[in-house]
Write an enzyme that holds these catalytic residues in place. Structure first.
Site, PDB file in Angstrom:
ATOM      1  N   ARG A  13      99.149  17.017 172.214  1.00 31.56           N
ATOM      2  CA  ARG A  13      98.548  15.817 172.835  1.00 31.56           C
ATOM      3  C   ARG A  13      97.094  16.090 173.238  1.00 31.56           C
ATOM      4  O   ARG A  13      96.162  15.576 172.651  1.00 31.56           O
ATOM      5  CB  ARG A  13      99.409  15.397 174.045  1.00 31.56           C
ATOM      6  CG  ARG A  13      99.078  14.022 174.601  1.00 31.56           C
ATOM      7  CD  ARG A  13      97.901  13.981 175.533  1.00 31.56           C
ATOM      8  NE  ARG A  13      98.005  14.867 176.682  1.00 31.56           N
ATOM      9  CZ  ARG A  13      97.019  15.094 177.527  1.00 31.56           C
ATOM     10  NH1 ARG A  13      95.849  14.508 177.358  1.00 31.56           N
ATOM     11  NH2 ARG A  13      97.174  15.935 178.537  1.00 31.56           N
ATOM     12  N   ASP A  14      96.894  16.935 174.235  1.00 33.37           N
ATOM     13  CA  ASP A  14      95.537  17.161 174.757  1.00 33.37           C
ATOM     14  C   ASP A  14      94.689  17.852 173.691  1.00 33.37           C
ATOM     15  O   ASP A  14      93.488  17.597 173.572  1.00 33.37           O
ATOM     16  CB  ASP A  14      95.608  18.030 176.026  1.00 33.37           C
ATOM     17  CG  ASP A  14      94.455  17.789 176.981  1.00 33.37           C
ATOM     18  OD1 ASP A  14      93.426  17.268 176.543  1.00 33.37           O
ATOM     19  OD2 ASP A  14      94.581  18.150 178.164  1.00 33.37           O
ATOM     20  N   HIS A 208      96.837  22.136 185.504  1.00 37.28           N
ATOM     21  CA  HIS A 208      96.383  21.851 184.136  1.00 37.28           C
ATOM     22  C   HIS A 208      94.893  22.196 184.070  1.00 37.28           C
ATOM     23  O   HIS A 208      94.046  21.459 184.560  1.00 37.28           O
ATOM     24  CB  HIS A 208      96.622  20.353 183.893  1.00 37.28           C
ATOM     25  CG  HIS A 208      96.143  19.791 182.597  1.00 37.28           C
ATOM     26  ND1 HIS A 208      96.991  19.439 181.569  1.00 37.28           N
ATOM     27  CD2 HIS A 208      94.901  19.470 182.155  1.00 37.28           C
ATOM     28  CE1 HIS A 208      96.298  18.917 180.566  1.00 37.28           C
ATOM     29  NE2 HIS A 208      95.025  18.932 180.892  1.00 37.28           N
ATOM     30  N   HIS A 210      91.391  23.221 182.059  1.00 42.20           N
ATOM     31  CA  HIS A 210      90.562  23.350 180.857  1.00 42.20           C
ATOM     32  C   HIS A 210      89.696  24.591 181.059  1.00 42.20           C
ATOM     33  O   HIS A 210      89.621  25.141 182.162  1.00 42.20           O
ATOM     34  CB  HIS A 210      89.757  22.071 180.626  1.00 42.20           C
ATOM     35  CG  HIS A 210      90.622  20.959 180.091  1.00 42.20           C
ATOM     36  ND1 HIS A 210      90.652  20.622 178.768  1.00 42.20           N
ATOM     37  CD2 HIS A 210      91.524  20.168 180.699  1.00 42.20           C
ATOM     38  CE1 HIS A 210      91.531  19.640 178.590  1.00 42.20           C
ATOM     39  NE2 HIS A 210      92.084  19.338 179.746  1.00 42.20           N
ATOM     40  N   CYS A 241      89.230  16.021 176.507  1.00 44.26           N
ATOM     41  CA  CYS A 241      89.456  14.586 176.696  1.00 44.26           C
ATOM     42  C   CYS A 241      88.286  13.793 176.131  1.00 44.26           C
ATOM     43  O   CYS A 241      87.134  14.102 176.438  1.00 44.26           O
ATOM     44  CB  CYS A 241      89.630  14.280 178.189  1.00 44.26           C
ATOM     45  SG  CYS A 241      89.799  12.517 178.506  1.00 44.26           S
ATOM     46  N   ASN A 250      92.076  23.127 176.685  1.00 44.98           N
ATOM     47  CA  ASN A 250      92.861  23.706 177.776  1.00 44.98           C
ATOM     48  C   ASN A 250      92.816  25.222 177.677  1.00 44.98           C
ATOM     49  O   ASN A 250      92.515  25.788 176.624  1.00 44.98           O
ATOM     50  CB  ASN A 250      94.327  23.284 177.639  1.00 44.98           C
ATOM     51  CG  ASN A 250      94.510  21.805 177.805  1.00 44.98           C
ATOM     52  OD1 ASN A 250      94.497  21.069 176.828  1.00 44.98           O
ATOM     53  ND2 ASN A 250      94.658  21.370 179.031  1.00 44.98           N
TER      54      ASN A 250
END
Ligand code: HMG
Ligand code: MG
Length: 292
Positions: A13-14, A208, A210, A241, A250
């Site tokens: 996803r990310d 979470h 990055h 993002c 990430n």
């Protein structure tokens, strides 16, 4: 007592939402299969967001349905981002195991990311949480920009705690704190965690990170010392993002796993198999870039 930490893999996803090149659904499915084989037991597979806003994940249905059988075989949980009721409906129709709503501690990012104020976003999540729970599906609630916002600048720990409280008040089951830009120092992470510990015990919060500035591992060490036991990672460190310009991916799941092991915390991961998954997606991205 054996000490353990959990890792949620968010690469599909990310990792893939911010790439100009669109990776074909079959490669995304293979990536998730390899992650499952590597021992990842919770994977954020995709987003049921507007395909106009994030065309990279327009194939959410195909990907989630394509990996459901393998996840069952491995006893793994598949989750997906949902920004509103429409997203929830789409995700439930594919048998999602957990959904994630997402807002931020800063107004500028929330507006650009989901076209709402923070208050509007929380109001939007109320029926999403209710609907998910009625279907027996747990809800993660992300608070982005926990240290800095790309539009509004520095973000105070109080603002983060306030958004976290509002998410908990609408019933999210899990709180995930997102350092969206990857610029935080360990001291800044400690300050925000210490403040959020008054809202939720740190052993129940997910972090979470990055890794734009290469400090994410220091932040992990400090977070573990403070009691955090759950982290998100992205195999190969891919991603970012689309609404946080300049932010890198990430923390790599491989680096996260090594860091946690060095601190004496076991995870469920097979390192050789994880390296294979990371190598696969890095090559698939290169091929997609070359083709597009
Ligand atoms: P909007 O344009 O205000 O939405 O976008 P709307 O309700 O006015 O609808 C406009 C159109 O979108 C309509 O279609 C809707 O049907 C459609 P039209 O009538 O024009 O053909 N639509 C949808 N289609 C499919 N699925 C849906 C959906 N919703 C509406 N769920 C919206 C508002 C929230 C939808 C939009 O802003 C959006 O999708 N944003 C998502 C952005 C995003 O995914 N950002 C990245 C994830 S967040 C992140 O990366 C941070 C994180 O990693 C943590 C961290 O690092 O901090 C989680
Ligand atoms: Mg993120």
């Amino acid at each position: 007592m054996s000490a353990a930490c959990s890792i949620c893999e968010v690469g599909p996803r990310d990792g893939l939402q911010n790439e100009r090149a669109i990776v074909p659904a079959r490669d995304k499915i293979r990536f998730v299969e390899l992650l499952l084989a590597a021992g990842l037991r919770e994977i954020e597979v995709t987003s049921f967001v507007s395909p106009k806003w994030v065309p990279q994940l327009a194939d959410a249905e195909e990907v989630l349905l394509g990996v459901a059988g393998a996840a069952r075989t491995h006893g793994a949980l598949l989750s997906a981002l949902v920004p509103n009721e429409k997203g929830l409906e789409r995700a439930l129709a594919c048998g999602v195991g957990k959904v994630a709503v997402f807002t931020a501690a800063s107004e500028g990012f929330t507006r650009r990311n989901i076209n709402a104020s923070i208050a509007e976003s929380i109001a939007r999540f109320e029926p999403v949480v209710r609907g998910a729970h009625a279907a027996g599906v747990a809800v993660r609630g992300y608070v982005s920009c926990i240290v800095r916002c790309p539009y509004d600048g520095p973000v105070s720990p109080d603002a983060v705690a306030e958004t976290a409280e509002r998410l908990l008040a609408v019933g999210v089951d899990e709180l995930d704190l997102g350092e969206t830009l990857g610029v935080a120092t360990a001291d800044e992470i400690a300050q925000v965690l210490e403040r959020c510990a008054r809202v939720r015990p740190l052993g129940e919060i997910v972090l979470h990170l990055h890794d734009t500035q290469g400090r994410a591992r220091e932040c992990v060490r400090r977070a573990v010392a403070l009691g955090v036991r759950a982290f998100d990672g992205s195999a190969g460190g891919i991603g970012g993002c689309p609404y946080a310009p300049g932010a890198a991916g990430n923390i790599a799941t491989e680096a996260l796993d090594r860091e946690l092991a060095a601190l004496g915390y076991a995870t469920s991961i097979d390192r050789g198999a994880l390296a294979e998954a990371a190598g696969f997606i890095v090559s698939a991205l290169a091929a997609a870039r070359a083709g597009g």
